[in-house]
Write a protein that holds these residues in place. Structure first.
Motif, mmCIF file in Angstrom:
data_model
loop_
_atom_site.group_PDB
_atom_site.id
_atom_site.type_symbol
_atom_site.label_atom_id
_atom_site.label_comp_id
_atom_site.label_asym_id
_atom_site.label_seq_id
_atom_site.Cartn_x
_atom_site.Cartn_y
_atom_site.Cartn_z
ATOM 1 N N LEU A 1 0.846 -1.194 0.000
ATOM 2 C CA LEU A 1 0.000 0.000 0.000
ATOM 3 C C LEU A 1 0.883 1.246 0.000
ATOM 4 C CD1 LEU A 1 -1.971 -2.255 1.055
ATOM 5 C CD2 LEU A 1 -3.159 -0.432 2.270
ATOM 6 N N CYS B 1 0.908 -6.682 -2.208
ATOM 7 C CA CYS B 1 -0.528 -6.815 -1.995
ATOM 8 C C CYS B 1 -1.111 -7.962 -2.812
ATOM 9 C CB CYS B 1 -1.238 -5.503 -2.304
ATOM 10 S SG CYS B 1 -0.953 -4.878 -3.964
ATOM 11 N N SER C 1 -2.066 4.926 2.663
ATOM 12 C CA SER C 1 -3.293 4.337 2.120
ATOM 13 C C SER C 1 -3.758 3.133 2.931
ATOM 14 C CB SER C 1 -3.064 3.895 0.671
ATOM 15 O OG SER C 1 -4.172 3.168 0.182
ATOM 16 N N ARG C 2 -5.065 2.962 3.015
ATOM 17 C CA ARG C 2 -5.679 1.756 3.569
ATOM 18 C C ARG C 2 -6.497 1.022 2.507
ATOM 19 N NH1 ARG C 2 -5.494 5.428 7.784
ATOM 20 N NH2 ARG C 2 -4.773 4.592 9.792
ATOM 21 N N ASP C 3 -6.313 1.398 1.248
ATOM 22 C CA ASP C 3 -7.125 0.886 0.142
ATOM 23 C C ASP C 3 -6.342 -0.172 -0.617
ATOM 24 O OD1 ASP C 3 -8.757 0.417 -2.003
ATOM 25 O OD2 ASP C 3 -9.050 2.534 -2.519
ATOM 26 N N ILE C 4 -6.454 -1.413 -0.167
ATOM 27 C CA ILE C 4 -5.663 -2.475 -0.787
ATOM 28 C C ILE C 4 -6.180 -2.821 -2.168
ATOM 29 C CG2 ILE C 4 -6.958 -4.432 0.185
ATOM 30 C CD1 ILE C 4 -4.144 -5.750 0.671
ATOM 31 N N ASP C 5 -7.471 -2.634 -2.410
ATOM 32 C CA ASP C 5 -8.005 -2.922 -3.744
ATOM 33 C C ASP C 5 -7.401 -1.986 -4.784
ATOM 34 O OD1 ASP C 5 -9.605 -5.014 -2.860
ATOM 35 O OD2 ASP C 5 -11.312 -3.701 -2.444
ATOM 36 N N THR C 6 -7.285 -0.723 -4.431
ATOM 37 C CA THR C 6 -6.669 0.230 -5.362
ATOM 38 C C THR C 6 -5.197 -0.086 -5.561
ATOM 39 O OG1 THR C 6 -8.249 1.978 -4.860
ATOM 40 C CG2 THR C 6 -6.110 2.665 -5.728
#
Length: 276
Positions: free
Chosen positions: A106, A153, A110-115
């Motif tokens: 990440l 990720c 960020s905490r948005d692993i999908d992105t």
């Protein structure tokens, strides 16, 4: 003496010696397949490394590493793509079987692993035409989930194969037992990788119990709990008969021993613990 089917990832003795001496030690023990790291190549120079590879008839089972695609902004992402293209060129010069990708975690806070995972797919897609033109396959190496935040990720073989399916030819997987041995779907995903013809590399070491450091406490084959022979059978059944590449990070054990001892032990354990 020639040790068939064994490659040494030069990280295994990275603390004790540079590229040229590592090659000499491997050759002394009958090993003609290696996988160097880019910093080891840079330290001696690409032209000199190429000369050593060709003069000794070495096979490179991979070059480590590309990847680390996610970044907090577009400029950072482009910088990663540019560096991966340089890594492709280095792999092509050395005749490596593949460029191994540790894809990155990440970015920033960020905490948005999908992105982050989408950034990985986009970064590989942007690098892939250059890799295809150079004839260098890209090998996604899924890493254990403990590295999801900072190093990768992409954490299962299934996730890596999904990216391969999305992007098409020229991208496959490096299956490192340290990272995938725990996966309850491993057998199915190795078989899937075989059907897709995407297995580019097989890395071996062992998982110690307890593990004292997340990064630098890998075990020598036979010292831990991984079913090395069982995983090798899966991989061979899937059609991959290439070398098993020993890759050990061991700050408090193997990196402190004489490199000749380390490589001799790798040979012995490969022959006793890893043959399917």
């Amino acid at each position: 003496m020639h040790v068939e089917g064994l490659s040494i990832n030069l990280a295994t003795i990275r603390e004790q010696c540079g590229f040229a001496r590592a090659v000499d030690i491997c050759l002394t023990h009958g090993i003609t397949a290696i996988a160097p790291w880019r910093d080891q190549i840079a330290a001696i120079g690409l032209k000199e490394a190429e000369r050593i590879v060709k003069a000794n008839g070495l096979k490179l089972t991979g070059l480590c590493r590309g990847g680390f695609f996610p970044a907090a902004d577009a400029a950072g992402r482009q910088q990663a793509i540019d560096d991966n293209k340089r890594a492709v060129d280095e792999a092509a010069t050395l005749g490596a079987d593949c460029l191994v990708l540790v894809v990155g975690g990440l970015p920033g806070a960020s905490r948005d692993i999908d992105t982050a995972r989408q950034m990985v797919a986009d970064g590989i897609a942007a690098t892939l035409p250059h890799a295809r033109a150079a004839g260098v396959p890209l090998a996604i190496e899924p890493l254990h989930p403990m590295y999801a935040g900072d190093r990768s990720c992409v954490n299962t073989l299934g996730q890596a194969l999904d990216i391969c399916e999305q992007l098409g030819d020229g991208v496959g997987v490096a299956i490192d037992v340290y990272h995938v041995w725990w996966d309850p779907d491993l057998a199915n995903q190795v078989a899937r990788a075989g059907r897709m013809n995407r297995i580019l590399a097989h890395h071996i070491c062992d998982w110690l119990v307890p593990t004292r450091d997340m990064l630098t406490d890998r075990g020598m084959m036979g010292d831990g709990v991984i079913d090395l022979k069982g995983i090798r059978r899966m991989i061979e059944s899937a059609g991959f008969l290439g070398a098993q590449e020993v890759e050990i990070f061991s700050a408090e054990n193997w990196w402190k021993r004489p490199p000749e001892e380390v490589i001799a032990t790798c040979v012995e354990r490969y022959q006793s613990c890893c043959q399917a």
